[in-house]
Design a protein around this motif. Structure first.
Motif, PDB file in Angstrom:
ATOM      1  N   GLU A  38       0.803  -1.210   0.000  1.00  0.00           N
ATOM      2  CA  GLU A  38       0.000   0.000   0.000  1.00  0.00           C
ATOM      3  C   GLU A  38       0.840   1.266   0.000  1.00  0.00           C
ATOM      4  N   PHE A  39       2.081   1.232  -0.402  1.00  0.00           N
ATOM      5  CA  PHE A  39       2.923   2.417  -0.588  1.00  0.00           C
ATOM      6  C   PHE A  39       2.989   2.768  -2.063  1.00  0.00           C
ATOM      7  N   LYS A  40       3.010   4.040  -2.342  1.00  0.00           N
ATOM      8  CA  LYS A  40       3.178   4.498  -3.705  1.00  0.00           C
ATOM      9  C   LYS A  40       3.932   5.830  -3.688  1.00  0.00           C
ATOM     10  N   ILE A  41       4.508   6.125  -4.840  1.00  0.00           N
ATOM     11  CA  ILE A  41       5.248   7.392  -4.953  1.00  0.00           C
ATOM     12  C   ILE A  41       4.235   8.485  -5.243  1.00  0.00           C
ATOM     13  N   SER A  42       4.087   9.440  -4.303  1.00  0.00           N
ATOM     14  CA  SER A  42       3.143  10.545  -4.501  1.00  0.00           C
ATOM     15  C   SER A  42       3.824  11.773  -5.092  1.00  0.00           C
ATOM     16  N   VAL A  43       5.121  11.963  -4.804  1.00  0.00           N
ATOM     17  CA  VAL A  43       5.864  13.120  -5.311  1.00  0.00           C
ATOM     18  C   VAL A  43       7.270  12.675  -5.660  1.00  0.00           C
ATOM     19  N   GLN A  44       7.786  13.150  -6.761  1.00  0.00           N
ATOM     20  CA  GLN A  44       9.167  12.889  -7.148  1.00  0.00           C
ATOM     21  C   GLN A  44       9.763  14.188  -7.662  1.00  0.00           C
ATOM     22  N   LYS A  45      10.916  14.589  -7.116  1.00  0.00           N
ATOM     23  CA  LYS A  45      11.573  15.835  -7.512  1.00  0.00           C
ATOM     24  C   LYS A  45      13.039  15.574  -7.786  1.00  0.00           C
ATOM     25  N   GLU A  46      13.515  16.062  -8.917  1.00  0.00           N
ATOM     26  CA  GLU A  46      14.943  16.002  -9.230  1.00  0.00           C
ATOM     27  C   GLU A  46      15.588  17.231  -8.601  1.00  0.00           C
ATOM     28  N   LYS A  47      16.319  17.042  -7.524  1.00  0.00           N
ATOM     29  CA  LYS A  47      16.879  18.177  -6.790  1.00  0.00           C
ATOM     30  C   LYS A  47      18.122  18.732  -7.494  1.00  0.00           C
ATOM     31  N   VAL A  48      19.199  17.918  -7.518  1.00  0.00           N
ATOM     32  CA  VAL A  48      20.433  18.297  -8.213  1.00  0.00           C
ATOM     33  C   VAL A  48      20.910  17.083  -8.993  1.00  0.00           C
ATOM     34  N   GLU A  49      22.074  17.189  -9.576  1.00  0.00           N
ATOM     35  CA  GLU A  49      22.600  16.068 -10.369  1.00  0.00           C
ATOM     36  C   GLU A  49      22.785  14.831  -9.493  1.00  0.00           C
ATOM     37  N   ASN A  50      22.260  13.682  -9.983  1.00  0.00           N
ATOM     38  CA  ASN A  50      22.348  12.401  -9.269  1.00  0.00           C
ATOM     39  C   ASN A  50      21.678  12.437  -7.905  1.00  0.00           C
ATOM     40  N   CYS A  51      20.718  13.351  -7.717  1.00  0.00           N
ATOM     41  CA  CYS A  51      20.028  13.460  -6.426  1.00  0.00           C
ATOM     42  C   CYS A  51      18.535  13.597  -6.693  1.00  0.00           C
ATOM     43  N   THR A  52      17.741  12.685  -6.107  1.00  0.00           N
ATOM     44  CA  THR A  52      16.303  12.667  -6.345  1.00  0.00           C
ATOM     45  C   THR A  52      15.577  12.563  -5.007  1.00  0.00           C
ATOM     46  N   GLU A  53      14.477  13.314  -4.924  1.00  0.00           N
ATOM     47  CA  GLU A  53      13.665  13.297  -3.694  1.00  0.00           C
ATOM     48  C   GLU A  53      12.329  12.622  -4.003  1.00  0.00           C
ATOM     49  N   TYR A  54      11.913  11.714  -3.089  1.00  0.00           N
ATOM     50  CA  TYR A  54      10.648  10.999  -3.229  1.00  0.00           C
ATOM     51  C   TYR A  54       9.811  11.207  -1.981  1.00  0.00           C
ATOM     52  N   ILE A  55       8.494  11.288  -2.169  1.00  0.00           N
ATOM     53  CA  ILE A  55       7.536  11.222  -1.058  1.00  0.00           C
ATOM     54  C   ILE A  55       6.731   9.942  -1.272  1.00  0.00           C
ATOM     55  N   LEU A  56       6.871   8.976  -0.344  1.00  0.00           N
ATOM     56  CA  LEU A  56       6.150   7.713  -0.400  1.00  0.00           C
ATOM     57  C   LEU A  56       4.966   7.786   0.547  1.00  0.00           C
ATOM     58  N   GLU A  57       3.814   7.315   0.113  1.00  0.00           N
ATOM     59  CA  GLU A  57       2.590   7.425   0.911  1.00  0.00           C
ATOM     60  C   GLU A  57       1.786   6.133   0.793  1.00  0.00           C
ATOM     61  N   ASN A  58       1.194   5.665   1.921  1.00  0.00           N
ATOM     62  CA  ASN A  58       0.320   4.495   1.891  1.00  0.00           C
ATOM     63  C   ASN A  58      -1.122   4.931   2.102  1.00  0.00           C
ATOM     64  N   ASN A  59      -2.003   3.931   2.148  1.00  0.00           N
ATOM     65  CA  ASN A  59      -3.431   4.243   2.265  1.00  0.00           C
ATOM     66  C   ASN A  59      -3.796   4.822   3.617  1.00  0.00           C
ATOM     67  N   ASN A  60      -2.938   4.661   4.591  1.00  0.00           N
ATOM     68  CA  ASN A  60      -3.198   5.222   5.930  1.00  0.00           C
ATOM     69  C   ASN A  60      -2.666   6.645   6.080  1.00  0.00           C
ATOM     70  N   ARG A  61      -2.310   7.228   4.920  1.00  0.00           N
ATOM     71  CA  ARG A  61      -1.824   8.615   4.882  1.00  0.00           C
ATOM     72  C   ARG A  61      -0.468   8.765   5.556  1.00  0.00           C
ATOM     73  N   GLN A  62       0.232   7.668   5.785  1.00  0.00           N
ATOM     74  CA  GLN A  62       1.599   7.755   6.292  1.00  0.00           C
ATOM     75  C   GLN A  62       2.526   8.121   5.143  1.00  0.00           C
ATOM     76  N   GLN A  63       3.463   9.013   5.410  1.00  0.00           N
ATOM     77  CA  GLN A  63       4.374   9.479   4.376  1.00  0.00           C
ATOM     78  C   GLN A  63       5.814   9.324   4.836  1.00  0.00           C
ATOM     79  N   ILE A  64       6.654   9.033   3.852  1.00  0.00           N
ATOM     80  CA  ILE A  64       8.092   8.929   4.091  1.00  0.00           C
ATOM     81  C   ILE A  64       8.784   9.804   3.057  1.00  0.00           C
TER      82      ILE A  64
END
Length: 514
Positions: free
Chosen positions: A144-170
């Motif tokens: 029940e986790f999925k990628i809700s946000v993905q951002k390319e910050k700088v070269e070789n650096c990526t930011e992800y927001i993972l979220e499940n159905n219980n609204r928990q985010q990582i």
């Protein structure tokens, strides 16, 4: 809210005291502002927390980068020692060593289990981004986790927001760190979870601050409204104390130079004008009563004389008739002058202006004086031709007032001089004599109504004391003024000053009420 209730509500606001309106306005604006700020703080608390976590993850990755660049060997214990924040978890994969390093204790965290399931060790954790999207998302979706946000910050650096159905985010930041010993895949992550106790505490504190702020806003608004309206209250109290019998009340004007001080000064100025007007009115009524009382008393006295003895005595009868006629004429002249001034005060006097020559009007007055055989030497001097825009009848009446005064206060054979001249802006016409003159003490009062100079010395000279008041009104109605030069025992000269007509105005008469 029903239409009737709305009308009642707005009616109540409209008829509310100004102090309450100011209080409600001030506190309402403050309350609205603080509630808007609180609302945005509440809904943006996640964004604020994400910013803080992002900073923590970036610092953690920077520490690991600095450690690896020094050529030191990496292990789990060393990795845990590099963490400044115990809530941040880090997974590192060394491609050269084909080994994983973890900052956690005990059982592997969920994210690494998911990564190992979908990514063979030979390829690394994020060896291929497509694999992360395809295979990784499939396993994440099973939990029940999925990628809700993905951002390319700088070269070789990526930011992800993972979220499940219980609204928990990582929040997870992944990057590649190249070193002389090989490349390292680093992923730092942290749970984005607003602790319910923290949230409740934050909302409770925010609500407490809001309540205290709103209460202070009401108190400050009430204080400000009372302070702002204090001059208005002083004006109201002073207005209650002011009566026709007592116009001496004034308001203190101490304080800052603001609109309220201007209002106070204006109010005091208005009361000054009212007091001066009432004083002039009372003096006018008193003087008019006195002037009318004298001829009435004389007429009544001669009427009683006729009733007692004059019926049979022709001499007494004729004397009484002559005196009654004289006093009647005097009273009639007084009433005419009073009516003239009353109409002028009420702006009901019709002034018919046209282009007139001061030379012609002064010449007419000179001719009439000569016809009257006044036993005075009349001299007329015309230095210039002067034309003004005015009412010829009123201008003639003005000159006659000065001429009559000259006749009254000069002896037979004395000189009366009329002069007309002009300069670049004004026209002048003067009437001068070499009679009794006026002392400096009286010069400032001669235009007051019923004022007569040294009445005990001039008992034999008739007059009402209204002539110069009428003369001043005529000059004012023509936007002119009267200059007086006098020396006691040597004579007096009245100079009337008017603006020149300038360009010819349209033909015909121009009427204006004063």
């Amino acid at each position: 809210m029903s239409r009737k209730n709305k009308q009642s509500f707005f009616w109540g606001i409209r008829h509310m005291a100004i102090a309450r309106k100011i209080t409600l306005l001030y506190s309402g604006i403050f309350t609205f502002s603080i509630l808007v700020i609180s609302f945005f703080m509440t809904i943006n608390i996640t964004g604020i927390q994400q910013h803080i976590i992002r900073r923590e993850l970036t610092i953690t990755i920077s520490n690991i980068d600095a450690y690896l660049q020094q050529g030191k060997s990496l292990n789990n214990d060393a990795l845990r020692d590099l963490l400044d924040n115990k809530y941040v978890e880090v997974n590192v994969y060394s491609k050269k060593e084909n080994a994983y390093y973890f900052s956690h204790f005990g059982e592997e965290p969920l994210l690494m289990q998911l990564r190992e399931t979908n990514f063979p060790p030979s390829e690394g954790i994020f060896a291929k981004k497509d694999d992360f999207y395809d295979q990784g998302q499939q396993t994440l979706a099973q939990d029940e986790f999925k990628i809700s946000v993905q951002k390319e910050k700088v070269e070789n650096c990526t930011e992800y927001i993972l979220e499940n159905n219980n609204r928990q985010q990582i929040m997870l930041i992944s990057t590649v760190i190249p070193t002389q010993g090989g490349q390292y895949q680093v992923e730092a992550y942290k749970l984005i979870g607003i602790n319910s106790n923290f949230l409740r505490g934050f909302i409770a504190k925010l609500a407490t601050v809001n309540v205290i702020g709103i209460l202070c806003a009401f108190l400050i608004g009430w204080y400000i409204s009372q302070r702002m309206l204090r001059p208005v209250e002083a004006i109201r109290a002073a207005a209650e104390r002011i009566t026709i019998e007592d116009l001496s009340q004034r308001i203190n004007t101490d304080g800052p130079d603001d609109e309220m001080k201007e209002l106070t000064v204006t109010f005091n100025s208005m009361i000054d004008r009212l007091e001066s007007s009432f004083q002039r009115q009372n003096q006018f009524i008193s003087d008019a009563s006195h002037e009318l009382r004298t001829p009435i008393s004389v007429i009544q006295g001669y009427a009683n004389l006729i009733n007692r003895w004059g019926k049979s005595d022709p001499d007494i009868l004729q004397e009484a008739i002559d005196s009654i006629l004289s006093e009647t004429e005097h009273m009639s002249a007084l009433i005419r002058k009073l009516l003239f001034l009353a109409k002028g005060d009420q702006n009901r006097m019709l002034v018919q202006k046209k282009l007139v020559s001061l030379n012609e009007i002064a010449g007419e007055v000179v001719k009439e004086l000569e016809v009257l055989e006044v036993n005075r030497k009349i001299v007329f001097e015309e230095k210039d031709k002067a034309e003004i825009w005015g009412d010829p009848d009123l201008i003639k009446q003005l000159l006659w007032i000065h001429a009559e005064n000259a006749l009254k206060y000069t002896k037979d054979g004395d000189l009366i001089t009329l002069r007309v001249w002009k300069d670049k802006k004004n026209a002048f016409v003067s009437v001068g004599d070499n009679g009794a003159g006026i002392s400096k003490v009286h010069l400032s009062k001669i235009f007051d109504r019923f004022y007569r100079v040294d009445q005990s010395r001039n008992k034999g000279i008739s007059g009402t004391g209204l002539g110069l008041s009428i003369a001043k009104w005529i000059a004012d109605s023509h936007f002119g003024h009267i200059l007086v030069e006098s020396t006691e025992g040597e004579g007096t000269t009245f100079t009337n000053v008017f603006a020149l007509s300038g360009k010819m105005k349209k033909e015909g008469e121009e009427s204006r009420k004063f």
